[in-house]
Write a protein that holds these residues in place. Structure first.
Motif, PDB file in Angstrom:
ATOM      1  N   ALA A  55       0.834  -1.211   0.000  1.00  0.00           N
ATOM      2  CA  ALA A  55       0.000   0.000   0.000  1.00  0.00           C
ATOM      3  C   ALA A  55       0.866   1.257   0.000  1.00  0.00           C
ATOM      4  CB  ALA A  55      -0.931  -0.006   1.202  1.00  0.00           C
ATOM      5  N   GLY A  56       1.930   1.243   0.778  1.00  0.00           N
ATOM      6  CA  GLY A  56       2.833   2.394   0.804  1.00  0.00           C
ATOM      7  C   GLY A  56       3.526   2.604  -0.528  1.00  0.00           C
ATOM      8  N   GLY A  57       3.953   1.515  -1.149  1.00  0.00           N
ATOM      9  CA  GLY A  57       4.580   1.621  -2.468  1.00  0.00           C
ATOM     10  C   GLY A  57       3.608   2.130  -3.518  1.00  0.00           C
ATOM     11  N   GLY A  58       2.377   1.643  -3.461  1.00  0.00           N
ATOM     12  CA  GLY A  58       1.361   2.107  -4.406  1.00  0.00           C
ATOM     13  C   GLY A  58       1.037   3.576  -4.215  1.00  0.00           C
ATOM     14  N   THR A  59       0.970   4.004  -2.972  1.00  0.00           N
ATOM     15  CA  THR A  59       0.706   5.417  -2.687  1.00  0.00           C
ATOM     16  C   THR A  59       1.848   6.299  -3.180  1.00  0.00           C
ATOM     17  OG1 THR A  59      -0.595   4.803  -0.766  1.00  0.00           O
ATOM     18  CG2 THR A  59       0.214   7.066  -0.851  1.00  0.00           C
ATOM     19  N   ALA A  60       3.074   5.867  -2.932  1.00  0.00           N
ATOM     20  CA  ALA A  60       4.229   6.647  -3.391  1.00  0.00           C
ATOM     21  C   ALA A  60       4.248   6.743  -4.915  1.00  0.00           C
ATOM     22  CB  ALA A  60       5.526   6.015  -2.882  1.00  0.00           C
TER      23      ALA A  60
ATOM     24  N   ALA B 299       1.623   6.524  -6.944  1.00  0.00           N
ATOM     25  CA  ALA B 299       0.509   7.373  -7.371  1.00  0.00           C
ATOM     26  C   ALA B 299       0.825   8.846  -7.165  1.00  0.00           C
ATOM     27  CB  ALA B 299      -0.753   6.985  -6.605  1.00  0.00           C
ATOM     28  N   VAL B 300       1.428   9.186  -6.042  1.00  0.00           N
ATOM     29  CA  VAL B 300       1.783  10.585  -5.775  1.00  0.00           C
ATOM     30  C   VAL B 300       2.834  11.059  -6.765  1.00  0.00           C
ATOM     31  CG1 VAL B 300       2.916  12.099  -4.091  1.00  0.00           C
ATOM     32  CG2 VAL B 300       1.099  10.549  -3.364  1.00  0.00           C
TER      33      VAL B 300
ATOM     34  N   ARG C 280       2.508  14.522 -13.726  1.00  0.00           N
ATOM     35  CA  ARG C 280       1.465  14.807 -14.707  1.00  0.00           C
ATOM     36  C   ARG C 280       1.082  16.278 -14.666  1.00  0.00           C
ATOM     37  NH1 ARG C 280      -3.751  11.395 -14.047  1.00  0.00           N
ATOM     38  NH2 ARG C 280      -2.142   9.861 -13.625  1.00  0.00           N
ATOM     39  N   HIS C 281       1.033  16.883 -13.468  1.00  0.00           N
ATOM     40  CA  HIS C 281       0.609  18.282 -13.342  1.00  0.00           C
ATOM     41  C   HIS C 281       1.741  19.261 -13.692  1.00  0.00           C
ATOM     42  CE1 HIS C 281      -3.354  17.509 -11.831  1.00  0.00           C
ATOM     43  NE2 HIS C 281      -2.878  16.724 -10.877  1.00  0.00           N
ATOM     44  N   THR C 282       2.975  18.870 -13.541  1.00  0.00           N
ATOM     45  CA  THR C 282       4.069  19.807 -13.816  1.00  0.00           C
ATOM     46  C   THR C 282       4.488  19.783 -15.271  1.00  0.00           C
ATOM     47  OG1 THR C 282       5.710  18.138 -13.180  1.00  0.00           O
ATOM     48  CG2 THR C 282       4.982  19.677 -11.467  1.00  0.00           C
TER      49      THR C 282
END
Length: 55
Positions: A38-43, A45-46, A52-54
């Motif tokens: 879960a931590g790896g997936g969150t990292a 995704a962030v 994507r935004h920059t």
């Protein structure tokens, strides 16, 4: 020459450490693996969201 040896602690029985596996070990390992995933997936995704935004 006489040697003095300490009395064996194995004779007491109750002072020995317990060895072997605990019944909770697989459950604890499963929860730990899930938290790591879960931590790896969150990292990931962030990181993707920031790039994507920059761009």
């Amino acid at each position: 020459m006489k040697t003095h040896s300490a009395p064996s602690t194995a004779a007491k029985g109750s002072d020995l450490a317990e060895t072997g596996t605990n019944d909770n070990t697989p459950a604890i390992a499963g929860v730990a693996a899930a938290l790591i995933a879960a931590g790896g997936g969150t990292a990931l995704a962030v990181h993707r969201r920031k790039t994507r935004h920059t761009a």
